[in-house]
Design an enzyme around this catalytic site. Structure first.
Site, short mmCIF file in Angstrom:
data_model
loop_
_atom_site.label_atom_id
_atom_site.label_comp_id
_atom_site.label_asym_id
_atom_site.label_seq_id
_atom_site.Cartn_x
_atom_site.Cartn_y
_atom_site.Cartn_z
N SER A 1 1.14 -1.53 -0.19
CA SER A 1 0.08 0.09 0.11
C SER A 1 0.96 1.59 -0.07
CB SER A 1 -1.40 0.15 0.69
OG SER A 1 -0.01 -0.10 2.23
N ASP B 1 -3.95 8.08 7.70
CA ASP B 1 -5.27 7.12 8.31
C ASP B 1 -3.61 6.82 9.46
OD1 ASP B 1 -3.67 4.73 7.39
OD2 ASP B 1 -5.38 4.54 5.54
N HIS C 1 -1.33 4.71 7.55
CA HIS C 1 -0.55 5.47 6.64
C HIS C 1 0.02 6.88 6.62
CE1 HIS C 1 -2.31 1.67 4.72
NE2 HIS C 1 -1.84 1.75 4.03
#
Ligand SMILES: *[C@@H]1O[C@H](CO)[C@@H](O)[C@H](O)[C@H]1NC(C)=O
Ligand SMILES: *[C@@H]1O[C@H](CO)[C@@H](O)[C@H](O)[C@H]1NC(C)=O
Ligand SMILES: *[C@@H]1O[C@H](CO)[C@@H](O)[C@H](O)[C@H]1NC(C)=O
Ligand SMILES: *[C@@H]1O[C@H](CO)[C@@H](O)[C@H](O)[C@H]1NC(C)=O
Ligand SMILES: *[C@@H]1O[C@H](CO)[C@@H](O)[C@H](O)[C@H]1NC(C)=O
Length: 376
Positions: free
Chosen positions: A52, A341, A344
């Protein structure tokens, strides 16, 4: 209905484009400098593998859950003004690296339609690990990402011919970030001592090494790789394992350290085994640690609360309201925060780190930095 204005615009575009095609070889022939000519015509491509931290939207096109997707607001709000599938308020690391290398944004491999691969392509998938078992069925694991790259190399050879494709693949930089998910799966279940992970670390690094060998086999030579961050300082995990805002969980971080030691030894070994292999190893661990410990040094106001999420310190991974809960808080100014978040980083963190990856010294990124790796 095509208005005259629109036609005029099309004409302009065609005119400018054809000018470039006509002028470029003239310039090359004119100065007679073959190297300059090659550089002007073809800058090094960028191929991206990972999770990610690097995903630019591949997971928008697979059958998975909202945990592994970010194609909904407020992701993307700062830079793109739409949720592109990047796990940040804006750009991710490969976006900045592409910019510094004078490349366009590198497209996700699964983006529908005809792809042009000559600038590179992005295979990264949120949630992916080096082990196929990690979130199996919900992500594109590293081995599958390699198989996509093998397909791309065949397309390039068909389009450009063997010789030119070989040059492109050898000049290209291969950016890799993988491993966190392999460790976060067991870590979030049990905080066992790092020593019990010895075999596991060997498997993760062994699989990363195999993929680097696979890239080399296809003709890749230059790898940029990140080491693993201090897991025990990542907000979501810190809160789950400890529950306090201040302290990182030492045990979880020592697992990352162990991975990093094994990885750096493996890279030195690969350098002696693989012909022409060059790499850039970015010390992501220490930079993440420092930014979280000393946010104000970098102009951040907050590293212990996420910009977007719910629960204590916004530590619940619910940004966007499509995961475990519909409710979430969103901060006004993401660039004040380290975490967008609870897992991340914000775009501003990515920007700072990308600059160090690009032109940092040997302590941060070595033996080459990415700028040098693109040039050699
Ligand atoms: C996607 O996954 C869900 C649940 O795992 C399954 O029910 C559904 O059939 C899958 N859809 C496709 C198109 O594969
Ligand atoms: C986590 O704990 C389970 C049993 O409690 C164990 O089987 C497993 O090996 C542990 N995971 C790791 C990576 O040590
Ligand atoms: C790669 O991972 C698999 C598990 O997915 C493991 O069985 C295998 O031994 C690993 N390979 C290496 C070279 O460590
Ligand atoms: C949890 O946080 C407390 C207070 O900051 C700290 O003293 C302790 O060492 C932490 N626990 C772990 C397991 O890291
Ligand atoms: C490398 O860069 C860091 C900061 O980015 C700096 O603190 C350090 O002194 C530099 N080291 C050398 C050898 O220049």
């Amino acid at each position: 209905m095509a208005s005259p204005k629109f036609n005029y615009f099309c004409f302009l575009v065609l005119f400018v484009a054809s000018n470039i095609i006509i002028l470029d070889p003239t310039l090359c022939l004119g100065n007679g400098d073959d190297d300059m000519c090659l550089v002007r015509k073809q800058h090094a491509a960028l191929f991206v593998f990972g999770d990610s931290l690097f995903d630019a939207g591949n997971n928008n096109y697979i059958n998975t859950t909202a945990d592994f997707q970010s194609n909904y607001p407020p992701y993307g709000e700062t830079f793109f003004n739409y949720p592109s599938g990047r796990f940040s308020d804006g750009r991710v690391l490969p976006d900045f690296i592409a910019e510094y290398a004078k490349l366009p944004l590198i497209q996700p491999y699964l983006f529908p339609g005809n792809q042009i691969y000559s600038d590179g392509i992005n295979f990264a998938s949120a949630g992916a690990g080096a082990l196929v078992e990690t979130y199996q069925g919900l992500v594109i694991d590293l081995k599958t990402q390699l198989s996509y790259f093998q397909k791309v190399s065949k397309v390039l050879k068909k389009k450009l011919g063997d010789t030119e494709a070989k040059t492109l693949l050898a000049k290209a930089v291969y950016l890799i970030n993988i491993g966190s998910n392999d460790y976060l799966v067991p870590l979030s279940k049990n905080s066992t001592s790092a020593s019990s992970y010895e075999k596991y670390v060997g498997m993760v690094v062994g699989n990363i090494s195999n993929v680097i060998k696979g890239i080399h086999e296809v003709g890749g030579r230059k790898v940029g790789i990140l080491n693993q961050p201090p897991f025990g300082c990542i907000l979501a995990l810190k809160l789950r394992l400890n529950g306090t805002k201040g302290s990182c969980v030492e045990e979880a971080s020592s697992l990352a350290k162990m991975h990093n030691n094994v990885l750096s030894v493996e890279l030195q070994k690969l350098k002696t085994q693989l012909r022409g292999f060059k790499y850039s190893y970015f010390d992501y661990y220490n930079w993440v640690f420092d930014v979280i410990k000393h946010p104000s040094k970098y102009g951040f106001k907050e590293s212990g609360v996420a910009c977007c999420g719910s629960g204590l310190y916004n530590g619940d991974y619910t940004c966007g309201g499509k995961r475990a809960s519909k409710d979430y808080d969103l901060c006004k100014n993401p660039s004040d925060y380290v975490f967008f978040d609870s897992v991340h980083p914000t775009e501003r963190v990515n920007k700072i780190f990308s600059q160090i990856m690009w032109s940092g010294n040997q302590t941060s990124t070595g033996p080459y930095n990415l700028k040098t790796l693109f040039e050699v």
